[in-house]
Design an enzyme around this catalytic site. Structure first.
Site, mmCIF file in Angstrom:
data_model
loop_
_atom_site.group_PDB
_atom_site.id
_atom_site.type_symbol
_atom_site.label_atom_id
_atom_site.label_comp_id
_atom_site.label_asym_id
_atom_site.label_seq_id
_atom_site.Cartn_x
_atom_site.Cartn_y
_atom_site.Cartn_z
ATOM 1 N N GLY A 69 -4.598 8.206 6.685
ATOM 2 C CA GLY A 69 -3.449 7.175 6.192
ATOM 3 C C GLY A 69 -2.116 7.188 7.013
ATOM 4 O O GLY A 69 -1.625 6.162 7.551
ATOM 5 N N THR A 70 -1.735 8.309 7.215
ATOM 6 C CA THR A 70 -0.438 8.449 7.837
ATOM 7 C C THR A 70 -0.443 7.913 9.416
ATOM 8 O O THR A 70 0.507 7.510 9.599
ATOM 9 C CB THR A 70 -0.056 10.252 7.799
ATOM 10 N N ASN A 137 1.235 5.390 -5.182
ATOM 11 C CA ASN A 137 0.353 6.999 -5.353
ATOM 12 C C ASN A 137 0.909 7.560 -6.494
ATOM 13 O O ASN A 137 0.318 8.482 -7.014
ATOM 14 C CB ASN A 137 0.549 7.565 -4.089
ATOM 15 N N GLN A 166 -4.109 3.798 -1.606
ATOM 16 C CA GLN A 166 -4.423 4.206 -3.123
ATOM 17 C C GLN A 166 -5.136 2.851 -3.913
ATOM 18 O O GLN A 166 -5.560 3.205 -4.990
ATOM 19 C CB GLN A 166 -3.211 4.565 -3.819
ATOM 20 N N SER A 186 -7.476 5.278 3.842
ATOM 21 C CA SER A 186 -7.917 6.636 4.249
ATOM 22 C C SER A 186 -9.296 7.237 3.319
ATOM 23 O O SER A 186 -9.182 6.965 2.394
ATOM 24 C CB SER A 186 -6.682 7.605 3.582
ATOM 25 N N GLY A 187 -9.894 8.101 3.967
ATOM 26 C CA GLY A 187 -11.162 8.282 3.654
ATOM 27 C C GLY A 187 -11.108 9.327 2.439
ATOM 28 O O GLY A 187 -11.593 9.388 1.475
ATOM 29 N N HIS A 188 -10.157 10.343 2.553
ATOM 30 C CA HIS A 188 -10.320 11.333 1.689
ATOM 31 C C HIS A 188 -9.662 11.049 0.352
ATOM 32 O O HIS A 188 -9.687 12.036 -0.550
ATOM 33 C CB HIS A 188 -9.425 12.757 2.234
ATOM 34 N N CYS A 311 2.656 14.921 0.138
ATOM 35 C CA CYS A 311 3.298 14.748 1.374
ATOM 36 C C CYS A 311 4.618 15.227 1.202
ATOM 37 O O CYS A 311 5.435 15.753 2.096
ATOM 38 C CB CYS A 311 3.147 13.612 2.164
HETATM 39 N N1 PLP Z 1 -0.330 6.099 1.898
HETATM 40 C C1 PLP Z 1 -0.422 6.547 0.552
HETATM 41 C C2 PLP Z 1 0.079 5.418 -0.450
HETATM 42 C C3 PLP Z 1 -0.686 7.579 0.124
HETATM 43 O O1 PLP Z 1 -1.102 7.970 -1.078
HETATM 44 C C4 PLP Z 1 -0.960 8.746 1.256
HETATM 45 C C5 PLP Z 1 -1.442 10.001 1.052
HETATM 46 O O2 PLP Z 1 -1.182 10.643 -0.210
HETATM 47 C C6 PLP Z 1 -0.930 8.070 2.470
HETATM 48 C C7 PLP Z 1 -0.597 7.206 2.827
HETATM 49 C C8 PLP Z 1 -1.328 9.210 3.808
HETATM 50 O O3 PLP Z 1 -2.868 9.182 3.701
HETATM 51 P P1 PLP Z 1 -3.300 10.438 4.553
HETATM 52 O O4 PLP Z 1 -3.180 11.604 3.559
HETATM 53 O O5 PLP Z 1 -4.694 10.321 4.699
HETATM 54 O O6 PLP Z 1 -2.532 10.862 5.690
#
Ligand code: PLP
Length: 366
Positions: A69-70, A137, A166, A186-188, A311
């Site tokens: 996702g990032t 999140n 989310q 995002s997969g995880h 994060c």
């Molecule tokens: N966006 C949201 C709303 C998230 O909750 C997160 C991770 O907590 C991310 C983006 C980032 O995703 P990733 O952990 O796959 O980089």
């Protein structure tokens, strides 16, 4: 151990991991290679792309695989003008270069503020990205991205990016319905392994985002580098399993609601007036004075939860998102519990007794 931190990451689905391993172990070729081993890997990658696209109502050609996702958010925010809501994940928030759009605790977005900002903009609106998340999140609140935001989009012609990380597997997502130009998943966060995500990029988007890296033409040049085939295949399977109509209609917030009802004498539910995803409980405990001490003790006692997004943990300040919604005092005493699809009422009961015991311990100065 009771794991209630599924918004940070989910436990990968074992059957999906095994199937993905079986399928990709033999097809280990590089999908860019011009031989059978490469073609096999390419086939798997494209099948996975179809599954991921289906989960969000997109065409396979509109899906770019990323490392998560990032990275997808960072690609989406490569436009010169970047506006986002005040409750975005740090990967969006850190790219903001204008005033943030306010969000109320019921999930409504301050569109009049956004309109003022857009009116003042000197930059080409077609190169202005407005980024609003689907579900938050930390609180689980679903943001109201319905009619008003779309009306503004029609009037000003900006690019709409939705961070749906989310929402995947929790809400029905259709990129056409929500008029997203770009959308991140995002997969995880949905039972696939870490290290795989995707960015939807609308096919007829006039100004496309930039790549972050230089290299080959993989993923249409948006994401150069040999693809993570195992991750993509597992992600595709997770989308098939958790994002189908049947799977989404079977979702229930019963366990989460039961958990909240058991704690109602010692906590308040944050964002109760908003629509919330089924699994997230953001609870304010007036008796907690030091959130880090409480979470440490909670984990020693066998319950894993969190005080802010994964994060931003490690940073000393309380949650930015709870602070902006409710003020710093509440942020210092707010804990996020996030359930899995298969969490049970028994787990919720055990979690409640650990929480009560931990509150007693921290009060007594253990
Ligand atoms: N966006 C949201 C709303 C998230 O909750 C997160 C991770 O907590 C991310 C983006 C980032 O995703 P990733 O952990 O796959 O980089």
């Amino acid at each position: 151990m009771i794991y209630l931190d599924n918004n940070a990451t989910t436990r990968p689905d074992l059957s999906i991991m095994l199937e993905a391993m079986n399928e990709t172990y033999g097809s280990f070729g590089n999908p860019s290679s011009w031989h059978e081993a490469g073609y096999d890997a390419k086939d798997l990658l494209e099948q996975a792309r179809c599954s991921v696209a289906k989960a969000i109502g997109a065409k396979p050609s509109e899906v770019v695989f990323t490392s998560g996702g990032t990275e997808a958010n960072n690609i989406a925010l490569t436009y010169p003008a970047r506006i986002c809501s005040a409750v975005e994940h740090s990967s969006v928030w850190s790219r903001l270069n204008d005033s943030p759009i306010g969000v109320a605790e019921n999930g409504s977005v301050d569109v009049s503020r956004l309109e003022q900002t857009l009116k003042l903009k000197e930059k080409d609106p077609r190169q202005t990205v407005v980024s609003v998340m689907l579900a938050n999140n930390e609180t689980g609140m679903v943001l109201d991205i319905a009619s008003e935001l779309r009306r503004l989009k029609d009037t000003y012609g900006f690019i709409l990016h939705i961070d749906a990380v989310q929402g995947l597997g929790k809400l029905s997502i259709d990129v056409t319905d929500i008029q997203a130009d770009l959308l991140t998943i995002s997969g995880h966060k949905c039972y696939a392994p870490k290290g795989i995500g995707a960015l939807f990029i609308r096919k007829n988007l006039e100004y496309k985002p930039d790549t972050l890296f230089s290299g080959g033409a993989h993923e249409k040049g948006y994401r150069p580098g040999t693809e993570n085939i195992f991750g993509a295949v597992a992600f595709g399977k997770a989308c098939d399993k958790y994002c189908s109509k049947e799977a989404l209609s079977a979702i229930s917030s019963e366990v989460r609601d039961y958990f909240e009802s058991l704690l109602s004498d010692i906590s308040d539910v944050n964002c109760k007036s908003a629509q919330r995803v089924f699994n997230t409980s953001s609870l304010y405990f007036p008796d907690i004075v030091d959130i880090d001490v409480f979470l440490d003790r909670l984990s020693i006692n066998g319950l894993y939860a969190s005080g802010k997004s994964a994060c931003s943990s490690g940073m000393p300040a309380p949650s930015r998102i709870i602070t902006v919604l409710f003020g710093e005092e509440k942020a210092k005493g707010t804990v996020r519990f996030s359930f899995a699809h298969d969490s049970t009422k028994e787990e919720a009961e055990k979690a409640v007794s650990i929480i009560r015991q931990t509150i007693r311990e921290v009060k007594d100065g253990y």
